[in-house]
Design a protein around this motif. Structure first.
Motif, PDB file in Angstrom:
ATOM      1  N   THR A 109       0.828  -1.200   0.000  1.00 51.11           N
ATOM      2  CA  THR A 109       0.000   0.000   0.000  1.00 51.11           C
ATOM      3  C   THR A 109       0.862   1.249   0.000  1.00 51.11           C
ATOM      4  O   THR A 109       1.958   1.275   0.572  1.00 51.11           O
ATOM      5  CB  THR A 109      -0.923   0.037   1.229  1.00 51.11           C
ATOM      6  N   ASN A 110       0.344   2.265  -0.639  1.00 58.06           N
ATOM      7  CA  ASN A 110       1.005   3.561  -0.635  1.00 58.06           C
ATOM      8  C   ASN A 110       0.623   4.318   0.627  1.00 58.06           C
ATOM      9  O   ASN A 110      -0.457   4.109   1.181  1.00 58.06           O
ATOM     10  CB  ASN A 110       0.574   4.378  -1.859  1.00 58.06           C
ATOM     11  N   PRO A 111       1.479   5.215   1.092  1.00 56.16           N
ATOM     12  CA  PRO A 111       1.122   5.989   2.281  1.00 56.16           C
ATOM     13  C   PRO A 111      -0.031   6.950   1.993  1.00 56.16           C
ATOM     14  O   PRO A 111      -0.142   7.503   0.903  1.00 56.16           O
ATOM     15  CB  PRO A 111       2.398   6.743   2.620  1.00 56.16           C
ATOM     16  N   THR A 112      -0.894   7.108   2.982  1.00 53.51           N
ATOM     17  CA  THR A 112      -1.997   8.056   2.898  1.00 53.51           C
ATOM     18  C   THR A 112      -1.959   8.930   4.149  1.00 53.51           C
ATOM     19  O   THR A 112      -1.095   8.766   5.009  1.00 53.51           O
ATOM     20  CB  THR A 112      -3.356   7.329   2.828  1.00 53.51           C
ATOM     21  N   ARG A 113      -2.924   9.822   4.276  1.00 55.20           N
ATOM     22  CA  ARG A 113      -2.970  10.667   5.469  1.00 55.20           C
ATOM     23  C   ARG A 113      -3.324   9.857   6.709  1.00 55.20           C
ATOM     24  O   ARG A 113      -2.961  10.216   7.815  1.00 55.20           O
ATOM     25  CB  ARG A 113      -4.000  11.775   5.285  1.00 55.20           C
ATOM     26  N   LYS A 114      -4.056   8.774   6.516  1.00 53.56           N
ATOM     27  CA  LYS A 114      -4.511   7.986   7.662  1.00 53.56           C
ATOM     28  C   LYS A 114      -3.468   6.993   8.166  1.00 53.56           C
ATOM     29  O   LYS A 114      -3.350   6.771   9.358  1.00 53.56           O
ATOM     30  CB  LYS A 114      -5.793   7.238   7.314  1.00 53.56           C
ATOM     31  N   ASP A 115      -2.743   6.325   7.260  1.00 48.79           N
ATOM     32  CA  ASP A 115      -1.765   5.343   7.726  1.00 48.79           C
ATOM     33  C   ASP A 115      -0.523   5.337   6.846  1.00 48.79           C
ATOM     34  O   ASP A 115      -0.514   5.882   5.747  1.00 48.79           O
ATOM     35  CB  ASP A 115      -2.377   3.943   7.801  1.00 48.79           C
ATOM     36  N   LEU A 116       0.501   4.703   7.369  1.00 42.06           N
ATOM     37  CA  LEU A 116       1.751   4.599   6.639  1.00 42.06           C
ATOM     38  C   LEU A 116       1.630   3.554   5.540  1.00 42.06           C
ATOM     39  O   LEU A 116       0.855   2.613   5.646  1.00 42.06           O
ATOM     40  CB  LEU A 116       2.878   4.198   7.593  1.00 42.06           C
ATOM     41  N   GLY A 117       2.413   3.711   4.527  1.00 44.64           N
ATOM     42  CA  GLY A 117       2.442   2.707   3.475  1.00 44.64           C
ATOM     43  C   GLY A 117       3.308   1.541   3.894  1.00 44.64           C
ATOM     44  O   GLY A 117       3.859   1.500   4.989  1.00 44.64           O
ATOM     45  N   GLY A 118       3.424   0.575   3.033  1.00 45.02           N
ATOM     46  CA  GLY A 118       4.265  -0.576   3.323  1.00 45.02           C
ATOM     47  C   GLY A 118       3.580  -1.863   2.931  1.00 45.02           C
ATOM     48  O   GLY A 118       2.604  -1.878   2.192  1.00 45.02           O
TER      49      GLY A 118
END
Length: 103
Positions: A46-55
């Motif tokens: 997943t790409n990082p968003t405002r809600k959570d980190l990517g990874g």
């Protein structure tokens, strides 16, 4: 009517997790799929968003209902469930091996 419900203990019949046991957390009757805890775990990038980190996140993917079998709480073995009607008209699930009512 499906014989698998949420919070049922199930046995995996085929696939990479064959022979493992888990608990159903989601049932999709229209698609014929279920999600079982710690079974069919896949990695999502997943790409990082405002809600959570990517990874790379691990999550359970749906599997077909035909690939699981209900575990009877009394005999602790995989068994098919049949439906019986009570005198008041309610349907109940019954283990075909031992005859115990599955709640």
């Amino acid at each position: 009517m499906l014989n698998i419900k949420k919070k049922d203990k199930v046995l995996i019949l085929s696939g990479k997790d064959r022979g493992k046991k888990g608990e159903v957390i989601y049932v999709s009757p229209d698609k014929g799929k279920v999600i079982v805890t710690k079974i069919n775990v896949v990695k999502r990038h997943t790409n990082p968003t405002r809600k959570d980190l990517g990874g790379i996140h691990k999550k359970e993917a749906p599997i077909a209902i035909s690939k699981i079998m209900l575990i009877c709480p009394k005999c602790s073995r995989g068994s098919r469930a049949k439906f019986d009607k009570l005198s008041d008209g309610k349907k109940i699930r019954v283990c075909r091996r031992c005859g115990e009512v599955i709640v």
